[in-house]
Scaffold this motif. Sequence first.
Motif, short mmCIF file in Angstrom:
data_model
loop_
_atom_site.label_atom_id
_atom_site.label_comp_id
_atom_site.label_asym_id
_atom_site.label_seq_id
_atom_site.Cartn_x
_atom_site.Cartn_y
_atom_site.Cartn_z
N GLU A 67 49.06 40.44 44.95
CA GLU A 67 50.24 39.94 44.22
C GLU A 67 50.39 40.66 42.89
N GLY A 68 49.26 40.87 42.18
CA GLY A 68 49.33 41.51 40.87
C GLY A 68 49.53 42.99 40.98
N ARG A 82 44.21 36.69 38.83
CA ARG A 82 45.31 37.51 39.33
C ARG A 82 45.05 39.00 39.14
N MET A 108 54.24 47.62 38.80
CA MET A 108 54.56 46.23 38.43
C MET A 108 55.60 46.20 37.32
N ARG A 111 59.02 46.95 38.47
CA ARG A 111 59.64 45.84 39.23
C ARG A 111 59.92 44.63 38.36
N LYS A 113 57.67 42.87 36.54
CA LYS A 113 56.56 41.92 36.42
C LYS A 113 55.93 42.05 35.04
N ASN A 114 55.30 40.97 34.58
CA ASN A 114 54.64 40.96 33.28
C ASN A 114 53.19 41.41 33.44
N GLN A 954 66.98 36.17 37.33
CA GLN A 954 65.59 35.98 36.88
C GLN A 954 65.36 34.60 36.27
#
Length: 1046
Positions: A67-68, A82, A108, A111, A113-114, A954
């Motif tokens: 996931e990460g 994570r 990431m 996309r 992601k943080n 978002q």
Amino acid sequence: MQKLLQLPVNAVNIVKTVQSQVQGQEEVKSPVLTPDSGQHAWYSALQPDELRHLRSGDQEERGPLEEGGGGGGGGFPSQPLRHDDLKEMLDSNKDSLKLEAMKRIVAMIARGKNASDLFPAVVKNVACKNIEVKKLVYVYLVRYAEEQQDLALLSISTFQRGLKDPNQLIRASALRVLSSIRVTIIVPIMMLAIKEAASDMSPYVRKTAAHAIPKLYSLDPEQKDQLIEVIEKLLADKTTLVAGSVVMAFEEVCPERIDLIHKNYRKLCNLLIDVEEWGQVVIINMLTRYARTQFLNPNINESLLEEGGSGEKTFYGSDEDEEEDEEEKEKKAEAAAMAKRKPYVMDPDHRLLLRNTKPLLQSRNAAVVMAVAQLYFHLAPKAEVGVIAKALVRLLRSHSEVQYVVLQNVATMTIKRRGMFEPYLKSFYIRSTDPTQIKVLKLEVLTNLANETNISTILREFQTYIKSMDKDFVAATIQAIGRCATNIGEVRDTCLNGLVQLLSNRDELVVAESVVVIKKLLQMQPEKHSDIIKHMAKLTDNIQVPMARASILWLIGEYCEHVPKIAPDVLRKMAKSFTNEEDIVKLQIINLAAKLYLTNSKQTKLLTQYVLNLAKYDQNYDIRDRARFIRQLIVPTEKSGALSKYAKKLFLALKPAPVLESPFKDRDHFQLGSLSHLLNAKAGGYQELPDWPEAAPDPSVRNVEVPEWTKCSSREKRKEKKVEKPFYSDSEGESGPTESADSESDSASGSESGSEESGSASESEESAEGSESEDVEEDEEEKDKKKKKKEFKKPVQESERTKTASVIVHLLVCPQTIAPSSALKSYELLHRITGEGLSVEYCFSRQPFSPDANMVAVQMQFTNNATSDAKNLHIEDMKLQSGMRVKEFPEIELLPAGETATAVMGIDFCDSTQACRRPVTHTRKFFVSIQPPVGELMRPVFLTENEFKKEQGQLMGMNEITEKLTLDVNCRNEHTIVLRVTTAANLGRVPCGSDKEFAGRTVTSSSLVLVTVATKEEGAAQLTVNCEKMVIGTMLVKDILLALTQ
């Protein structure tokens, strides 16, 4: 502010590759295409022992890793674990593992992601010897250095070493990260790094140095003088990569230092064609302002000819009158002065700018085309401006956002220079698929282009538009017909007849709009159209729209002598329904009664008294006051004053017919393409376009001294170029009175054509051409004049500026600095009785609070109702709720009796609606509390529709609140809905949105707030609020619901 920053090319390719890999990992064994088009599994880059290292962990940790890191499995929701595997890979001794981890982390970020919690693990690898890992580490640090400043400071020595790296990408990335750390303690280090980078061999590093200059200036404005020296050095750079960035830095730091541009003007003109697109926009806007201060108005000849011509006519025609001898002499002297004046000859540098920007009208970037169009509109001779019309019409095939901005500017242009767009009339015809905003703007352009020759075609188009289902568009069409009838007398009767036919339309809104427009047209020739007035009088039974009813009553009252039998009957009907009418209608009923009483008192005396008695006890104080005033004026009594004698003159005076003008008429004082022009309000940071100088400034300041050995070669090149025809022919579409006058200057500076000059062009060519175009006599004066620095007439405010790729035209985006359209609501803070004669009111001004941007500006009004003076008014310090801050206003030392004083204070409410309690001290302490409505805790932001949809996507789930509602009867048109929402909350409207969309950010935490009002049939609507802070979102929904339904 979007900066002209670019990732290294290979870094971008890496991100794209990793993204494609991530998307292909839905099945572990699914092969993906690598950059060399070979098929490999995603794990093929790892060696068997590295795979064992990855698999050695718990099986349950694979979900969080995938996931990460971008993998595809169904991950477990254990958040703390994570990124553990990524951290383990980054701590490894193997570069291959580090590279794989960095690729996943950059993927990431790409996309959305943080990945900020990985900062400590990533920053340790900034000293890695592997060049590929180092590049990706810097890509990551540029993104997160500003958020994690303390950790970034620990690695500052590594960044400094990176500035000396042999790889240009590493040097540039190190400088970019260094300038992203917003801590004043490293200002000297940043300044030293920028100075070194400005002298770097690589143009890419010099470009990065130019980007770092505004960052350092915003951090420490005291460094301005040193930064100007760096800007001056970079302006002399001959590469196209640096030009756009350094001009952007110049505009941010020192736009008033026009003397820095003189020596680089010709070079910038010649490099313009090869600069990247956003750099072209910045340079063109800067050169527009420069040209307005350095060259004469090219259209000055036309005004001189007009004045000279009129002078001659009066001179020859004045022989008949002996009394005008003195005037004759004056006219004769003026005519002689005109004859002595030299004809206008365009400066070669002015021609160079126009010639080198013309090819950019074919650019694929709409912002570049718009920038060139505004330059030609503001700088070119009238005969040459026409070339921009075709390019702007081409942009109308783009997205609706582009069309909206372009049409706003075209509408302004068509008022002054209508002939430019007349050949393209059909391009402005409206399609059924156009959004309402686009339809209204196209209507505006068609109305501006209407003349005696094409009016029949345009009216046929309008006739079709009236059948549209879009009621706002139909209303705008009816108004456009009214304007055409006003401007073109030949079709006035035809338009009136057409509008009268619309009075039988089934749609009440269409009828109402027609009534309002007919009323304005009838004021021009009322005596010819008494039949229409009679017809409209019959409509009072059916039309319920208040504005339309008021218009009919005003017409009947104003021209009651044309309908003497019908007018009293209309008053009788209105008197019956007086109590149920809207306030605007009641006022017109009172006016109608007064006018009929004065002209036909026998029939209407009792009716008038009845209406006035009803109005006397009305709930609205305006109506009560009007009734009281009219009764004293028209009904003579012993106490009546002298005014009652003139009652007829007051009520029945001839009134001038209203002039129907374009709403774009007054917009031309704003520079085209700017945010201020788009919104028709001066935005913060707007730089006004300077006026033309009366006398031409010294052109020799643009000459550059040339070494002797270069003169020969430049002459030879110039001879060769005279033989060859330029790629962009100057003759295309350029013709006019200035062409022949400029032929000498064109030949003198033949090698200045922008299409042929590239980044390698030497300054010696430009200076040789410029110096040869001057007279020999000016050479002696040249040294003295060069010393004088020229500045703009009006110094420009320094402010941050935004250049956004999705906003097509280069706009100055500062929506929070524009005054709100609606009236500000005031609240009572201290009553005069409680305050012993001192009363205090406050309102939220919705203006930025300059000392601290995170505070809400609260405007307070002190009124001294006592008989004695109030002294030393101030707010005392007191412990506040945690996090709240207050910036007190300066103490008011003296407030005389009966006087009022205003002060502004700033309060940081911490995005909370809790009351701020403070003591106000006068003769004694008065404890008061200021509680903000949730709508005042935010500021508007400018988003395009695409950006709005992206941000809304978002903020789903828990961050979205939806409510269904039924709109109030008076709140079903778009204008009213927008007005009520923006009154309830300090939000900005999203242009070109399919629904009514609004955007803002909270003042303290800058959390995004998005509001959508989707209207449906019969007043049904759906309100959606997306907000990162759920409490604020919930409270905002209640406030907006109340505003739309009450």
